[in-house]
Design an enzyme around this catalytic site. Sequence first.
Site, PDB file in Angstrom:
ATOM      1  N   LYS A 224       0.774  -1.081   0.116  1.00  0.00           N
ATOM      2  CA  LYS A 224       0.105   0.064  -0.079  1.00  0.00           C
ATOM      3  C   LYS A 224       0.901   1.306   0.064  1.00  0.00           C
ATOM      4  O   LYS A 224       2.241   1.307   0.125  1.00  0.00           O
ATOM      5  CB  LYS A 224      -0.813  -0.053   1.184  1.00  0.00           C
ATOM      6  CG  LYS A 224      -2.095  -1.003   0.986  1.00  0.00           C
ATOM      7  CD  LYS A 224      -3.028  -0.854   2.061  1.00  0.00           C
ATOM      8  CE  LYS A 224      -4.414  -1.863   1.745  1.00  0.00           C
ATOM      9  NZ  LYS A 224      -5.307  -1.760   2.601  1.00  0.00           N
ATOM     10  N   ARG A 258      -3.341  -9.824   5.680  1.00  0.00           N
ATOM     11  CA  ARG A 258      -3.714 -10.069   4.244  1.00  0.00           C
ATOM     12  C   ARG A 258      -2.728  -9.478   3.378  1.00  0.00           C
ATOM     13  O   ARG A 258      -2.176  -8.414   3.482  1.00  0.00           O
ATOM     14  CB  ARG A 258      -4.882  -9.153   4.264  1.00  0.00           C
ATOM     15  CG  ARG A 258      -5.689  -9.335   2.874  1.00  0.00           C
ATOM     16  CD  ARG A 258      -6.896  -8.581   2.745  1.00  0.00           C
ATOM     17  NE  ARG A 258      -7.517  -8.600   1.342  1.00  0.00           N
ATOM     18  CZ  ARG A 258      -7.629  -7.845   0.490  1.00  0.00           C
ATOM     19  NH1 ARG A 258      -6.633  -6.753   0.442  1.00  0.00           N
ATOM     20  NH2 ARG A 258      -7.885  -7.714  -0.796  1.00  0.00           N
TER      21      ARG A 258
END
Length: 278
Positions: A224, A258
């Site tokens: 991210k 995740r």
Amino acid sequence: MRHFLQCGRYGFALGATPLVMGILNVTPDSFSDGGRFQSLEFAISRAEEMAADGADLIDVGGESSRPGSPAVPLDEEMRRVMPALYALRGLGKALSVDTYKPQVMREAIIAGADMINDINAFRAPGAIAAVADSDCGLCVMHMQSTPATMQQNPDYGDVVADVIAFLAERASALVAAGIDRKRICVDPGFGFGKTVEHNFALLRATGRIEQELGLPVLAGLSRKSMIGAVTGRPVGQRLAGSLAGALAAVAHGAKIVRVHDVAETVDALKIWHAASIG
């Protein structure tokens, strides 16, 4: 804190060793893999690879939630997700479906989904009803605004307190509908309506989130922008930063991570665990 998480066909005792959730994007516009696994053949191959690499869950997503992404029509999301879900039922791993649409939730559960991972925290009309009578796990995520607008001007009084309050309210709504708390985990929503500073404040507060809510925390930092903001690396060069983020999340108390890079994360967690015991 130890937890038990009920996920459809699977029950997970969550303690010192975290679960690894592998990300399977069956979309043409994923921010991280550019739609490489959109075709059913490649999606199955990738899921099998992640299973062999040690993933505990496979998270199938048919709609990109990257900042600025538009909504995908229901029929298109169904076209992307359902064939992969049916094809992977015999994989031997828990299958999660990343969706906020109640109709997709219902069909996914019929097809054998073990978890519903909802970025909208089951706020859509009919979402709670769609999952209430099943035994699938439920991941409740915090997001400020929508994917199309969430990064325009994220603002909080106290980001940690605000996120905890939101997740507590949503978990209470699920329990009020008769859903067992053992089916629920929470996700602070890194990158979903947060600045870099907000993201790292939440990361440091992972243990507080777990303690105050009494629910296991799922952390999704992989590749991210918060990783890129610190390292200066583009998406394709964020492996080291993503591994560090996963380890930091687990050190702070996350019970599920995740990730895109399953094999590398599993190896890193094995070393972390070996160094932590005794």
